[in-house]
Scaffold this motif. Structure first.
Motif, mmCIF file in Angstrom:
data_model
loop_
_atom_site.group_PDB
_atom_site.id
_atom_site.type_symbol
_atom_site.label_atom_id
_atom_site.label_comp_id
_atom_site.label_asym_id
_atom_site.label_seq_id
_atom_site.Cartn_x
_atom_site.Cartn_y
_atom_site.Cartn_z
ATOM 1 N N LEU A 382 0.824 -1.213 0.000
ATOM 2 C CA LEU A 382 0.000 0.000 0.000
ATOM 3 C C LEU A 382 0.857 1.261 0.000
ATOM 4 N N GLY A 383 2.029 1.171 0.618
ATOM 5 C CA GLY A 383 2.862 2.364 0.755
ATOM 6 C C GLY A 383 3.851 2.582 -0.361
ATOM 7 N N ARG A 384 3.860 1.699 -1.368
ATOM 8 C CA ARG A 384 4.832 1.834 -2.442
ATOM 9 C C ARG A 384 4.549 3.046 -3.329
ATOM 10 N N ALA A 385 5.631 3.562 -3.899
ATOM 11 C CA ALA A 385 5.509 4.691 -4.827
ATOM 12 C C ALA A 385 4.627 4.303 -6.003
ATOM 13 N N LYS A 386 3.786 5.243 -6.443
ATOM 14 C CA LYS A 386 2.869 4.959 -7.545
ATOM 15 C C LYS A 386 3.601 4.854 -8.887
ATOM 16 N N LYS A 387 4.754 5.518 -8.971
ATOM 17 C CA LYS A 387 5.522 5.511 -10.210
ATOM 18 C C LYS A 387 6.947 5.067 -9.935
ATOM 19 N N LEU A 438 24.604 4.913 -8.565
ATOM 20 C CA LEU A 438 23.840 4.863 -9.817
ATOM 21 C C LEU A 438 22.838 6.000 -9.939
ATOM 22 N N VAL A 439 22.260 6.442 -8.827
ATOM 23 C CA VAL A 439 21.204 7.473 -8.903
ATOM 24 C C VAL A 439 21.755 8.872 -8.642
ATOM 25 N N SER A 440 23.043 8.975 -8.347
ATOM 26 C CA SER A 440 23.611 10.282 -7.979
ATOM 27 C C SER A 440 23.446 11.332 -9.083
ATOM 28 N N GLU A 441 23.434 10.894 -10.358
ATOM 29 C CA GLU A 441 23.259 11.856 -11.444
ATOM 30 C C GLU A 441 21.818 12.342 -11.535
ATOM 31 N N THR A 442 20.889 11.534 -11.012
ATOM 32 C CA THR A 442 19.462 11.874 -11.079
ATOM 33 C C THR A 442 19.033 12.676 -9.859
ATOM 34 N N THR A 443 19.482 12.245 -8.694
ATOM 35 C CA THR A 443 19.148 12.952 -7.460
ATOM 36 C C THR A 443 20.203 12.650 -6.416
ATOM 37 N N ALA A 489 15.207 -6.955 0.991
ATOM 38 C CA ALA A 489 14.217 -6.052 1.588
ATOM 39 C C ALA A 489 14.790 -4.655 1.738
ATOM 40 N N SER A 490 16.069 -4.564 2.096
ATOM 41 C CA SER A 490 16.719 -3.264 2.255
ATOM 42 C C SER A 490 16.813 -2.530 0.921
ATOM 43 N N VAL A 491 17.191 -3.255 -0.118
ATOM 44 C CA VAL A 491 17.296 -2.660 -1.458
ATOM 45 C C VAL A 491 15.938 -2.144 -1.912
ATOM 46 N N GLU A 492 14.900 -2.960 -1.759
ATOM 47 C CA GLU A 492 13.564 -2.553 -2.199
ATOM 48 C C GLU A 492 13.069 -1.342 -1.407
ATOM 49 N N ALA A 493 13.344 -1.303 -0.094
ATOM 50 C CA ALA A 493 12.894 -0.179 0.731
ATOM 51 C C ALA A 493 13.576 1.120 0.298
ATOM 52 N N VAL A 494 14.877 1.050 0.017
ATOM 53 C CA VAL A 494 15.624 2.236 -0.414
ATOM 54 C C VAL A 494 15.103 2.725 -1.762
ATOM 55 N N LEU A 495 14.895 1.825 -2.703
ATOM 56 C CA LEU A 495 14.392 2.218 -4.026
ATOM 57 C C LEU A 495 12.985 2.792 -3.924
ATOM 58 N N ASP A 496 12.151 2.232 -3.057
ATOM 59 C CA ASP A 496 10.801 2.762 -2.862
ATOM 60 C C ASP A 496 10.862 4.203 -2.380
ATOM 61 N N SER A 497 11.768 4.460 -1.428
ATOM 62 C CA SER A 497 11.923 5.814 -0.885
ATOM 63 C C SER A 497 12.436 6.785 -1.968
ATOM 64 N N ILE A 498 13.410 6.324 -2.769
ATOM 65 C CA ILE A 498 13.951 7.175 -3.837
ATOM 66 C C ILE A 498 12.862 7.543 -4.838
ATOM 67 N N ASN A 499 12.061 6.564 -5.233
ATOM 68 C CA ASN A 499 10.981 6.833 -6.198
ATOM 69 C C ASN A 499 9.980 7.837 -5.685
ATOM 70 N N LYS A 500 9.717 7.801 -4.392
ATOM 71 C CA LYS A 500 8.774 8.766 -3.798
ATOM 72 C C LYS A 500 9.365 10.169 -3.826
ATOM 73 N N ILE A 501 10.664 10.287 -3.593
ATOM 74 C CA ILE A 501 11.306 11.611 -3.677
ATOM 75 C C ILE A 501 11.275 12.148 -5.104
ATOM 76 N N LEU A 502 11.537 11.266 -6.073
ATOM 77 C CA LEU A 502 11.536 11.687 -7.462
ATOM 78 C C LEU A 502 10.160 12.126 -7.937
ATOM 79 N N MET A 503 9.088 11.584 -7.317
ATOM 80 C CA MET A 503 7.725 11.947 -7.719
ATOM 81 C C MET A 503 7.397 13.408 -7.387
ATOM 82 N N VAL A 504 8.101 14.000 -6.414
ATOM 83 C CA VAL A 504 7.788 15.381 -6.026
ATOM 84 C C VAL A 504 8.711 16.388 -6.700
ATOM 85 N N LYS A 505 9.640 15.924 -7.492
ATOM 86 C CA LYS A 505 10.583 16.846 -8.162
ATOM 87 C C LYS A 505 9.971 17.423 -9.444
#
Length: 505
Positions: A382-387, A438-443, A489-505
């Motif tokens: 339920l808490g996963r990023a929509k995108k 890997l994501v440092s160039e994006t955010t 689980a740690s990898v998925e949680a971190v990526l979920d958090s990153i995607n949520k940050i990217l959604m507000v940019k």
């Protein structure tokens, strides 16, 4: 349906007395010893259950046994309080000194017992039995006589000794299948034959050496037996005795016999006795086992949810149990929806399918999925990023003694595949370092908070990882994942958090 067709050919009594021997034969379970206080606690619960007789022990065995018998008698229970004694004056006096109102006395009658244990003739054994019964009756106490190893005793002698003790004043005769050698048809034959020779109530005491104690007890009732010896959880010597909960529920629901037993207390009493004795019941134990009303298979769950009787012969509430819908590889969609509804969790069809697939995957790996696991998985989905701007395409980790933990991560970022390998102080740290590169160039992100919790016990417990990530612009987002693999689980949680940050940019 079919039982009704054959009941007319049975010699069923109007009702059946339940003689509980948990505190005597049940305590003879190898490795079990019950204190006086524990016996009192069990006796109180047996009385509340509504059994007719409580056999409290063997008073001649020790002062503790005699003390327990007196203490239980002083409780003023509704049930008769019975003590066991051999046909020996010292044994009988020990029971009489306990002031109990019921004595169960016995002597071996089979050729094996006569020749190897007692070294006595049939005549000597018969005389001892009659003397014992007369002695007890002279003291004004109820007496039940058992021919030990009755089911391996020649019928003419067995009938003779039972008729003799009846003439001596016995109130009940008991037919023990001492080593559990009978089958239901043979037990029916024996009780039917004895019924023609005996005018007092017949009781049976069946052991479970071939797993037939309950079946033999029920067959005896079909032949006219009016009392059944049983123990809570089927405790007893060797493989145990007839299980009280199984006998009682069969008599009430299969034979429609009016027993004054408060069946809703059975599960509680079973658990109480199990904790005191240390003998745990297998999950698939009939009536009181953890799985007695548990359903996993999709077709079963669907049936039960529509109409409980489709896969439940009695209601769980009838014995003090609860129905459980178990999640695993056999789980159907109906079962999962029922569970989610039970916890008030609403989700889209896509989210539901994600949860369903994860449950099935865990089941295929042999994982028992608990309710706590389900809640954690559902909350994660339920808490996963929509995108998913950043999507995991591949992951591997290497670690061990004298090896620098190294993680290789392949991500799809804005449809471009990128791969990086990084080291760290541990596999989780290495994986997060690889993601960061890997994501440092994006955010420009930074891990602010990391928490991990095992949902249930065991080495295969699901791990729930919760993280908080932040960027240079002050945006923060939580990420969550629930997996059996902590690193994944740690990898998925971190990526979920990153995607949520990217959604507000």
């Amino acid at each position: 349906m079919y039982i009704e067709k054959v009941k007319k050919n049975m010699n069923l009594p109007e009702t059946v007395r339940i003689f509980d021997t948990t505190l005597r034969d049940g305590e003879q379970t190898p490795g079990v010893a019950i204190t006086v206080d524990e016996k009192i606690g069990i006796a109180k619960k047996l009385d509340q259950l509504g059994v007719d007789v409580i056999e409290v022990g063997f008073p001649a065995a020790s002062e503790g046994e005699k003390e327990a018998a007196k203490a239980i008698l002083d409780l003023g229970l509704n049930a008769k309080v019975c003590g066991l004694a051999r046909v020996l004056k010292n044994d009988l006096d020990a029971v009489l000194d306990s002031d109990v109102d019921y004595i169960h006395t016995f002597i071996g009658t089979s050729p094996l017992h006569r020749e190897y244990k007692l070294k006595m003739s049939q005549e000597q054994i018969l005389d001892k039995a009659v003397e014992a019964v007369e002695y007890v009756k002279d003291h004004g106490v109820l007496v039940e006589f058992s021919a030990e190893d009755a089911t391996r005793t020649e019928f003419p002698f067995l009938s003779e000794i039972y008729q003799s003790v009846e003439d001596a004043g016995a109130d009940y005769i008991n037919v023990p299948d001492t080593v559990g050698v009978m089958v239901p048809s043979a037990m029916h034959w024996l009780i039917s034959k004895l019924n023609k020779d005996i005018n007092i109530p017949i009781s049976v005491h069946c052991h479970d050496d071939f797993g037939l104690a309950v079946a033999n007890s029920l067959s005896s009732v079909e032949a006219g037996a009016q009392q059944v010896h049983a123990t809570i959880n089927g405790l007893g010597e060797r493989a145990g005795n007839a299980s009280l909960e199984e006998v009682v529920m069969a008599l009430i629901t299969r034979y429609d016999l009016p027993l004054d037993i408060r069946t809703s207390q059975l599960v509680n009493l079973s658990d109480f006795v199990s904790r005191i004795t240390g003998v745990r019941m297998p999950p698939n134990k009939a009536i009181v086992g953890e799985n007695a009303f548990a359903h996993e298979a999709g077709i079963h769950v669907h049936g039960v949810l529509e109409k409980a009787e489709t896969y439940e012969p009695i209601t769980p509430e009838m014995v003090g149990h609860t129905r459980r819908i178990v999640l695993g590889k056999h789980t159907g969609a109906n079962a999962l929806r029922s569970k989610l509804d039970e916890y008030g969790i609403e989700m889209s069809e896509k989210q539901f399918c994600t949860v369903y697939d994860q449950i099935k995957d865990l089941g295929d790996k042999g994982k028992k999925v608990t309710d706590a696991d389900l809640k954690a998985i559902a909350v994660t989905v339920l808490g996963r990023a929509k995108k998913e701007t950043v999507k995991l395409e591949g992951f591997a980790v290497m670690t061990g003694e004298n090896v620098m933990p190294t993680a290789t991560v392949k991500l799809r970022i804005h449809e471009e595949l990128k791969t990086a390998s990084k080291t760290g102080v541990g596999p989780v740290d290495a994986a997060i370092n690889a993601i960061h590169s890997l994501v440092s160039e994006t955010t420009d992100i930074e891990l602010k908070e990391y928490n991990i919790e095992a949902i249930t016990g065991g080495t295969n417990a699901l791990a729930e990882v919760f993280v908080v990530m932040g960027d240079m612009e002050g945006n923060h987002a939580t990420g969550r994942s629930t997996r059996e693999d902590i690193v994944m689980a740690s990898v998925e949680a971190v990526l979920d958090s990153i995607n949520k940050i990217l959604m507000v940019k």
